[in-house]
Motif scaffolding. Structure first.
Motif, PDB file in Angstrom:
ATOM      1  N   LEU A  64       0.951  -1.047   0.568  1.00  0.00           N
ATOM      2  CA  LEU A  64      -0.005   0.158   0.255  1.00  0.00           C
ATOM      3  C   LEU A  64       0.832   0.788   0.061  1.00  0.00           C
ATOM      4  O   LEU A  64       1.980   1.683   0.814  1.00  0.00           O
TER       5      LEU A  64
ATOM      6  N   SER B 152     -14.522  -2.635   0.645  1.00  0.00           N
ATOM      7  CA  SER B 152     -12.849  -2.360  -0.120  1.00  0.00           C
ATOM      8  C   SER B 152     -11.883  -2.719   0.693  1.00  0.00           C
ATOM      9  O   SER B 152     -10.700  -3.131   0.121  1.00  0.00           O
ATOM     10  N   HIS B 153     -11.681  -1.905   1.609  1.00  0.00           N
ATOM     11  CA  HIS B 153      -9.936  -1.979   3.014  1.00  0.00           C
ATOM     12  C   HIS B 153     -10.465  -2.397   3.762  1.00  0.00           C
ATOM     13  O   HIS B 153      -9.042  -3.111   4.090  1.00  0.00           O
TER      14      HIS B 153
ATOM     15  N   LEU C  35      -2.858   0.437  -4.632  1.00  0.00           N
ATOM     16  CA  LEU C  35      -2.711  -1.081  -4.024  1.00  0.00           C
ATOM     17  C   LEU C  35      -1.664  -1.991  -5.427  1.00  0.00           C
ATOM     18  O   LEU C  35      -1.524  -2.160  -6.399  1.00  0.00           O
TER      19      LEU C  35
ATOM     20  N   PHE D 125      -7.909   2.285  -3.529  1.00  0.00           N
ATOM     21  CA  PHE D 125      -6.730   2.016  -4.332  1.00  0.00           C
ATOM     22  C   PHE D 125      -6.136   2.055  -5.622  1.00  0.00           C
ATOM     23  O   PHE D 125      -5.462   1.543  -6.006  1.00  0.00           O
TER      24      PHE D 125
ATOM     25  N   VAL E 118      -7.632  -7.976  -1.398  1.00  0.00           N
ATOM     26  CA  VAL E 118      -7.253  -7.709  -0.370  1.00  0.00           C
ATOM     27  C   VAL E 118      -7.879  -8.264   0.982  1.00  0.00           C
ATOM     28  O   VAL E 118      -7.120  -8.595   1.692  1.00  0.00           O
TER      29      VAL E 118
ATOM     30  N   TYR F 256      -1.732  -5.388   5.324  1.00  0.00           N
ATOM     31  CA  TYR F 256      -1.135  -4.332   4.338  1.00  0.00           C
ATOM     32  C   TYR F 256       0.253  -4.350   4.421  1.00  0.00           C
ATOM     33  O   TYR F 256       0.855  -3.639   6.245  1.00  0.00           O
TER      34      TYR F 256
ATOM     35  N   LEU G 113      -2.101   6.837  -1.162  1.00  0.00           N
ATOM     36  CA  LEU G 113      -3.323   7.114  -0.326  1.00  0.00           C
ATOM     37  C   LEU G 113      -4.516   7.333  -0.002  1.00  0.00           C
ATOM     38  O   LEU G 113      -5.335   7.795   0.013  1.00  0.00           O
TER      39      LEU G 113
ATOM     40  N   CYS H 145      -9.835  -5.067  -6.633  1.00  0.00           N
ATOM     41  CA  CYS H 145      -8.861  -4.641  -5.193  1.00  0.00           C
ATOM     42  C   CYS H 145      -9.859  -5.515  -4.449  1.00  0.00           C
ATOM     43  O   CYS H 145      -8.921  -6.170  -3.262  1.00  0.00           O
TER      44      CYS H 145
ATOM     45  N   SER I  32     -10.364  -2.103   6.417  1.00  0.00           N
ATOM     46  CA  SER I  32      -9.060  -1.296   7.452  1.00  0.00           C
ATOM     47  C   SER I  32      -9.435  -0.639   8.296  1.00  0.00           C
ATOM     48  O   SER I  32     -10.352   0.598   7.370  1.00  0.00           O
TER      49      SER I  32
ATOM     50  N   ILE J 145      -7.317   2.760   7.230  1.00  0.00           N
ATOM     51  CA  ILE J 145      -7.799   3.627   6.167  1.00  0.00           C
ATOM     52  C   ILE J 145      -9.417   4.552   7.229  1.00  0.00           C
ATOM     53  O   ILE J 145     -10.187   5.707   6.757  1.00  0.00           O
TER      54      ILE J 145
END
Length: 383
Positions: free
Chosen positions: A30, A59-60, A279, A257, A357, A363, A35, A353, A62, A65
């Protein structure tokens, strides 16, 4: 300095100049600068058009994020699964919207417990069926405040959502009768529109959806119903939808990403794709025995295999073509003049993506050639 074992085998390289190029692979990379820039760009778009931003966690997955998105001005986050929502609420992320109906006794118990933990008006869930509304209301009776809900509209995709205005009115009446649920608005997420490659065709389809949504909202408001939130919009349609005045908030996810699919979709803009690739999947050449290709250590367990193939970003000069070569291996066809050597690292733009992930636990955050941090993917595998 000792590192937590949860950071994986590459933790010793954090802060080491050039460490990016000596990672154990396959590794999910990443780019921190790209980002950050992408998050800021979408936040600026939302601010410029006076529309709220509730980006998608799917999507992430996280917490880190999500925190960056909130700090940049997002009013909350959207979650495709209850497990994602639990990860976000547990981390203190505000304004969580669960964008798929939550069904079954145990999941409804989990949802209500999460709403209690999040606090009033910090967790919202979509509904599309009076039976689900009735069950949800029974569980929500334990809450001190009514639970916020949004009517899910099919948006032309018919994956979930009420089928028409009459069904929406019936559902709204069922919500009102419970006394334990509060109707906040409508969701209309046109997921099937986001990857229409022809820009004119995509914008026309998005305009048709907005017309349908506007009619639905007018009908609900005419019935005296409180429709404060109209949520939807993805990365592929954000440009047209943000300025149209129909939606009150957007749910884009992949913009943080970018991937091969979205580069194809958004490259038709006046200045190309508006967001940068942040990404990558890094792999290593593990065999050079075949004359026409080299073999990599990244196969179907390293890339989403539901769409196009990955595309080389770094590590190979000249034309190349990736092909899946098994669970653990990939085939990279290159010309003899640009053939990478045994042990060489090759980085790829991910084909899709979100599901890519979901194949990784962490990451590897890079700044230039340096590995600067390792972030866990907390919501991965949470149902």
């Amino acid at each position: 300095m000792s590192r937590s074992p949860t950071l994986g085998p590459n933790a010793y390289l954090i802060g080491v100049p050039g460490g990016r190029h000596t990672l154990d692979t396959p590794a999910l990379l990443l780019d921190r600068t790209a980002l950050t820039r992408n998050i800021a760009k979408m936040a600026a778009i939302a601010e410029r058009h006076g529309i709220g931003l509730r980006p998608h966690v799917k999507s992430h997955k996280s917490v880190r994020i999500a925190q960056m998105q909130i700090e940049a001005g997002a009013l909350g986050v959207s979650c495709a699964t209850l497990g994602e929502a639990e990860a976000m609420v547990e981390a203190g992320i505000p304004g969580v919207l669960v964008t798929s109906p939550v069904v079954s006794t145990n999941k409804l118990r989990r949802l209500v417990a999460l709403a209690d933990k999040a606090g009033p008006h910090q967790l919202t869930v979509v509904v599309d069926d009076p039976r689900n509304v009735a069950e949800l209301a029974l569980h929500a009776a334990r809450l001190a405040d009514p639970l916020d809900v949004i009517i899910d509209y099919h948006a032309g995709y018919h994956r979930t959502g009420v089928i028409d205005e009459a069904a929406a009115l019936t559902l709204a009446s069922a919500i009102a009768e419970t006394g334990m649920l509060t109707l906040r608005g409508v969701q209309a997420y046109g997921g099937h529109l986001q990857h229409i490659e022809a820009r004119a065709q995509r914008e026309d389809a998005a305009a048709q959806l907005r017309e349908s949504v506007a009619s639905l909202v007018d009908k609900l408001k005419s019935a005296g119903l409180p429709i404060d939130i109209v949520t939807g919009v993805g990365t592929g349609t954000h440009e047209a939808d943000a300025s149209a005045g129909v939606f009150t908030e957007m749910q884009p996810g992949s913009y943080v990403f970018m991937d091969v699919e979205y580069h194809h979709v958004l490259a038709g803009g006046e200045s190309g794709a508006p967001f940068d690739t942040s990404l990558f999947v890094q792999s290593t050449v593990v065999s050079t025995q075949a004359p026409e290709w080299v073999t990599l250590d990244a196969g179907t367990k390293s890339f989403a295999a539901d769409s196009v193939a990955p595309v080389v970003a770094r590590g190979v000069q000249g034309p190349s073509r990736y092909a899946f070569f098994g669970d653990e291996h990939g085939k990279l066809v290159v010309d003899s003049a640009h053939r990478p050597s045994l042990g060489a690292h090759v980085e790829f733009v991910t084909p899709h993506c979100d599901p890519t992930v979901n194949l990784y636990d962490r990451y590897h955050v890079v700044d230039g050639d340096t590995l600067v941090d390792i972030w866990p993917i907390e919501a991965r595998g949470r149902l």
